[in-house]
Design a protein around this motif. Sequence first.
Motif, PDB file in Angstrom:
ATOM      1  N   ASP A  24       0.854  -1.187   0.000  1.00  0.00           N
ATOM      2  CA  ASP A  24       0.000   0.000   0.000  1.00  0.00           C
ATOM      3  C   ASP A  24       0.889   1.235   0.000  1.00  0.00           C
ATOM      4  N   ARG A  25       0.924   1.924  -1.111  1.00  0.00           N
ATOM      5  CA  ARG A  25       1.788   3.100  -1.207  1.00  0.00           C
ATOM      6  C   ARG A  25       1.040   4.255  -1.857  1.00  0.00           C
ATOM      7  N   GLU A  26       1.532   5.454  -1.593  1.00  0.00           N
ATOM      8  CA  GLU A  26       0.948   6.648  -2.192  1.00  0.00           C
ATOM      9  C   GLU A  26       1.584   6.895  -3.548  1.00  0.00           C
ATOM     10  N   VAL A  27       0.747   7.178  -4.540  1.00  0.00           N
ATOM     11  CA  VAL A  27       1.215   7.396  -5.909  1.00  0.00           C
ATOM     12  C   VAL A  27       1.027   8.864  -6.254  1.00  0.00           C
ATOM     13  N   PRO A  28       2.058   9.537  -6.765  1.00  0.00           N
ATOM     14  CA  PRO A  28       1.911  10.946  -7.143  1.00  0.00           C
ATOM     15  C   PRO A  28       0.811  11.127  -8.182  1.00  0.00           C
ATOM     16  N   TYR A  29       0.057  12.178  -8.034  1.00  0.00           N
ATOM     17  CA  TYR A  29      -1.008  12.469  -9.005  1.00  0.00           C
ATOM     18  C   TYR A  29      -1.237  13.973  -9.001  1.00  0.00           C
ATOM     19  N   ASP A  30      -0.642  14.658  -9.968  1.00  0.00           N
ATOM     20  CA  ASP A  30      -0.691  16.117 -10.020  1.00  0.00           C
ATOM     21  C   ASP A  30      -1.895  16.573 -10.818  1.00  0.00           C
ATOM     22  N   ASP A  31      -3.063  16.262 -10.292  1.00  0.00           N
ATOM     23  CA  ASP A  31      -4.293  16.724 -10.936  1.00  0.00           C
ATOM     24  C   ASP A  31      -5.397  16.663  -9.895  1.00  0.00           C
ATOM     25  N   HIS A  32      -6.617  16.946 -10.335  1.00  0.00           N
ATOM     26  CA  HIS A  32      -7.771  16.997  -9.457  1.00  0.00           C
ATOM     27  C   HIS A  32      -7.907  15.692  -8.669  1.00  0.00           C
ATOM     28  N   GLY A  33      -7.955  15.785  -7.359  1.00  0.00           N
ATOM     29  CA  GLY A  33      -8.052  14.608  -6.505  1.00  0.00           C
ATOM     30  C   GLY A  33      -6.769  14.275  -5.800  1.00  0.00           C
ATOM     31  N   GLY A  34      -5.635  14.787  -6.333  1.00  0.00           N
ATOM     32  CA  GLY A  34      -4.363  14.598  -5.665  1.00  0.00           C
ATOM     33  C   GLY A  34      -3.872  13.167  -5.701  1.00  0.00           C
ATOM     34  N   PRO A  35      -2.843  12.852  -4.923  1.00  0.00           N
ATOM     35  CA  PRO A  35      -2.248  11.515  -4.950  1.00  0.00           C
ATOM     36  C   PRO A  35      -3.259  10.443  -4.556  1.00  0.00           C
ATOM     37  N   TYR A  36      -3.055   9.247  -5.094  1.00  0.00           N
ATOM     38  CA  TYR A  36      -3.922   8.135  -4.717  1.00  0.00           C
ATOM     39  C   TYR A  36      -3.093   7.044  -4.063  1.00  0.00           C
ATOM     40  N   ARG A  37      -3.791   6.098  -3.459  1.00  0.00           N
ATOM     41  CA  ARG A  37      -3.119   4.999  -2.781  1.00  0.00           C
ATOM     42  C   ARG A  37      -3.443   3.687  -3.501  1.00  0.00           C
ATOM     43  N   THR A  38      -2.437   2.831  -3.561  1.00  0.00           N
ATOM     44  CA  THR A  38      -2.635   1.560  -4.240  1.00  0.00           C
ATOM     45  C   THR A  38      -3.533   0.618  -3.442  1.00  0.00           C
ATOM     46  N   GLY A  39      -3.532   0.748  -2.111  1.00  0.00           N
ATOM     47  CA  GLY A  39      -4.349  -0.140  -1.280  1.00  0.00           C
ATOM     48  C   GLY A  39      -5.833  -0.031  -1.582  1.00  0.00           C
ATOM     49  N   PRO A  40      -6.420   1.168  -1.478  1.00  0.00           N
ATOM     50  CA  PRO A  40      -7.840   1.303  -1.817  1.00  0.00           C
ATOM     51  C   PRO A  40      -8.148   0.942  -3.269  1.00  0.00           C
ATOM     52  N   PHE A  41      -7.200   1.254  -4.170  1.00  0.00           N
ATOM     53  CA  PHE A  41      -7.402   0.904  -5.572  1.00  0.00           C
ATOM     54  C   PHE A  41      -7.491  -0.621  -5.716  1.00  0.00           C
ATOM     55  N   ARG A  42      -6.585  -1.330  -5.079  1.00  0.00           N
ATOM     56  CA  ARG A  42      -6.627  -2.793  -5.112  1.00  0.00           C
ATOM     57  C   ARG A  42      -7.941  -3.316  -4.529  1.00  0.00           C
ATOM     58  N   ARG A  43      -8.376  -2.716  -3.440  1.00  0.00           N
ATOM     59  CA  ARG A  43      -9.547  -3.252  -2.746  1.00  0.00           C
ATOM     60  C   ARG A  43     -10.826  -3.141  -3.582  1.00  0.00           C
ATOM     61  N   VAL A  44     -11.008  -2.029  -4.321  1.00  0.00           N
ATOM     62  CA  VAL A  44     -12.214  -1.951  -5.152  1.00  0.00           C
ATOM     63  C   VAL A  44     -12.142  -2.972  -6.284  1.00  0.00           C
ATOM     64  N   ILE A  45     -10.942  -3.201  -6.811  1.00  0.00           N
ATOM     65  CA  ILE A  45     -10.778  -4.200  -7.870  1.00  0.00           C
ATOM     66  C   ILE A  45     -11.090  -5.600  -7.331  1.00  0.00           C
ATOM     67  N   GLU A  46     -10.528  -5.920  -6.183  1.00  0.00           N
ATOM     68  CA  GLU A  46     -10.762  -7.241  -5.601  1.00  0.00           C
ATOM     69  C   GLU A  46     -12.225  -7.432  -5.209  1.00  0.00           C
ATOM     70  N   ARG A  47     -12.839  -6.366  -4.716  1.00  0.00           N
ATOM     71  CA  ARG A  47     -14.245  -6.462  -4.311  1.00  0.00           C
ATOM     72  C   ARG A  47     -15.139  -6.661  -5.525  1.00  0.00           C
ATOM     73  N   ALA A  48     -14.868  -5.961  -6.622  1.00  0.00           N
ATOM     74  CA  ALA A  48     -15.661  -6.143  -7.830  1.00  0.00           C
ATOM     75  C   ALA A  48     -15.492  -7.560  -8.378  1.00  0.00           C
ATOM     76  N   ARG A  49     -14.263  -8.075  -8.340  1.00  0.00           N
ATOM     77  CA  ARG A  49     -14.015  -9.441  -8.789  1.00  0.00           C
ATOM     78  C   ARG A  49     -14.833 -10.436  -7.969  1.00  0.00           C
TER      79      ARG A  49
END
Length: 725
Positions: free
Chosen positions: A545-570
């Motif tokens: 779970d790491r923070e990923v730079p994102y220089d736009d609306h919404g700012g940086p994102y995290r891989t952990g929550p991103f993974r969790r929505v993918i796994e939950r949808a699966r």
Amino acid sequence: MTTISRRRLLQVSALAGGGLLLGFRWAGAAAGEEGGASFEPNAFLAVHPDGRVVILAKNPEMGQGVKTTLPMIVAEELDVDWRTVTVEQAPFDEARFGDQFAGGSQSVVENWEPLRRAGAAGRELLIAAAASRWSVGADECSARAGIVRHAASGREASYGELASAAAALEPPQEPRLKDPASFGLVGTAIGGVDNPSIVTGKPLYGIDAEIDGMLFAAVARSPVFGGRVREVDERAAREVPGVRDVVRIEPSEDPTWLTGGVAVLADSTWAAFEGRRALSVEWESGGGEAESSDELSRRFAARLEEPGEVLRETGAVAEAFARADRVLEADYEVPFLSHAQMEPMNYIADVRPDRCLLVGPTQVPGSAQGIAAALTGLPREAIEVRMTRIGGGFGRRLMADYAAEAVFLSRAVGRPVKVQWSREDDVQHDYYRPAGRYRLRAALDAGGRIQAWEERATTTSRYLFRGSDAPAWRTEVFPDGFPSHHVPAFRLEYAPTASKVSTGAWRAPGHNATAFVDQAFLDEIAASTGRDPVDLRLELLGTEDREVPYDDHGGPYRTGPFRRVIERARELAPWGRTLPPGSAQGFAAHYTFGGYAALVAEVRLDGAALRVERIVAVVDCGRIVNRSGAEAQVEGAVLDGLSAALHGAATIAGGRVEQSNFHDYELLRITEAPPVEVHLVESEESPRPLGEIALPPVAAAVTAAIAAAGGPRIRALPILRALAG
């Protein structure tokens, strides 16, 4: 976006006839501080002696639910029975309320903490009033559902009883917020406060609004983009019963203000439309007649052969392609999209020598006021703006061009004027989602792993169109968007394509195209290497779970929550389940505006006949305030995205839009709409944007399912046109 600090001023006064009126003011950046901006958001609530509570909703309501959700935040911290609350639309007054703007899915995010403090301060004042009455310590008292209680003595008093006394007290400067574990209203499902009025047809929208003495105006606009009036014969128009005047509108330098034309002003909408029909106008095309969708497509292809501006380059891209075991390449293209909102553009202006009244549906009341000030020469404080409910915005009402027309005409004729657009005006004179073309290349190793990702893009940039100081690529492509930062080498280039076709923000600007492009190409990579497309995305995100730079609306994102929505949808789909022949699943996921979404689409394909049978959407938007509104936003975003993916295209020929109404600018029909299963991730984090999150991945999920069902790999939208060949 403005960051709200903890410094604030809370104002308290008594209502006429007794009661408590609270005005909450937070200072975010005082004049003279870094940035030089002054920001003072306010939330007002009134507690009446009879126990009624009035809470003002500060932001424009366009179906996103903020007129209900924002007052819920205040009511939660105030700890009042929601059944005693009356919600009213706040007047436009940025000196008292701060930004009153609807766009970018920011209303709840920006107001979460300020409105919590507003309600908490009110609760503490009422508790203090009760403690003073009973000569006990405030810490011995508690509030619940509009009642203050003193447990030791069993005494209690209603908020109404305490309101006048509370108004005389010094307000707390650091109100104590409730423990979220004790929330009783936030997180529940509350129906929209306007729902009864909507279903009974009560006037709420701008199209319902009228003021005394107003004329109705219909404007004839150039049928060709960039055209101007050369000559006009208005004699026949003036003979139409009810027509009062004909006024020529000169275009402004800013193409998002006045595009020019000829207005017919009349006693009724019908007379204005009939008068416009009777006009004889000769137009100067200005070269716009050369614009066409086919020509733009050719120009896009040629533009991608030219060097663009390199927006991001990491790793050894050229070397990765040189040593790749396999290179995959594909071009994608997206068309112009109309906003197709249900309520056509309309606005009322009443310009007087010393003041101006504006009434109508807008996402940007501040812009409407500013344009009115520029057109009339009046100071902004002399211009009153009344916000009506908006019958659909989707970014179209981020422009105030229709308000500018009303101001211009009212000033010209010295009477109140309501500009009313027809459906045909809306479809043919929109600020469309930019069209564009994207060329993607992936360098793969022997194991099918991505070693380099290269993308070149060209679009009819909305910022280029309006001559903005913002870079042309802003909101067109996203240098930090997934899978950037997740592959060893990455390169993104952008080159705008100039066009006279008017462009603007369309729901989830930029992401509505890039999510289709990037996610569809990932699906192609998975299919070409025999890998599971869900596993491919999870592998790219990694397990940490790491923070990923994102220089736009919404700012940086995290891989952990991103993974969790993918796994939950699966899990919930469930992904890979057995389906009948001709049916298949497709997957896509995206990070947008601070939120995470993963979608599984199930389709049935019979030749060119397509049926989308089910869509499962998992969204992480932080803490949910109004569950009913949140679920509706996700479902609506999915169906809106599906409508655009299947049907959406405003095509250009001879410099004009070929479509004119819903018979040829098709939208998703009820019979086409699949069940949408919405799953919101439970979260203790502060709310994040929601209204646009679920739309961007839809097209990629559906096209992936079509390919998996044995259909073609669709790289140019809309889908049904591609299937028809």
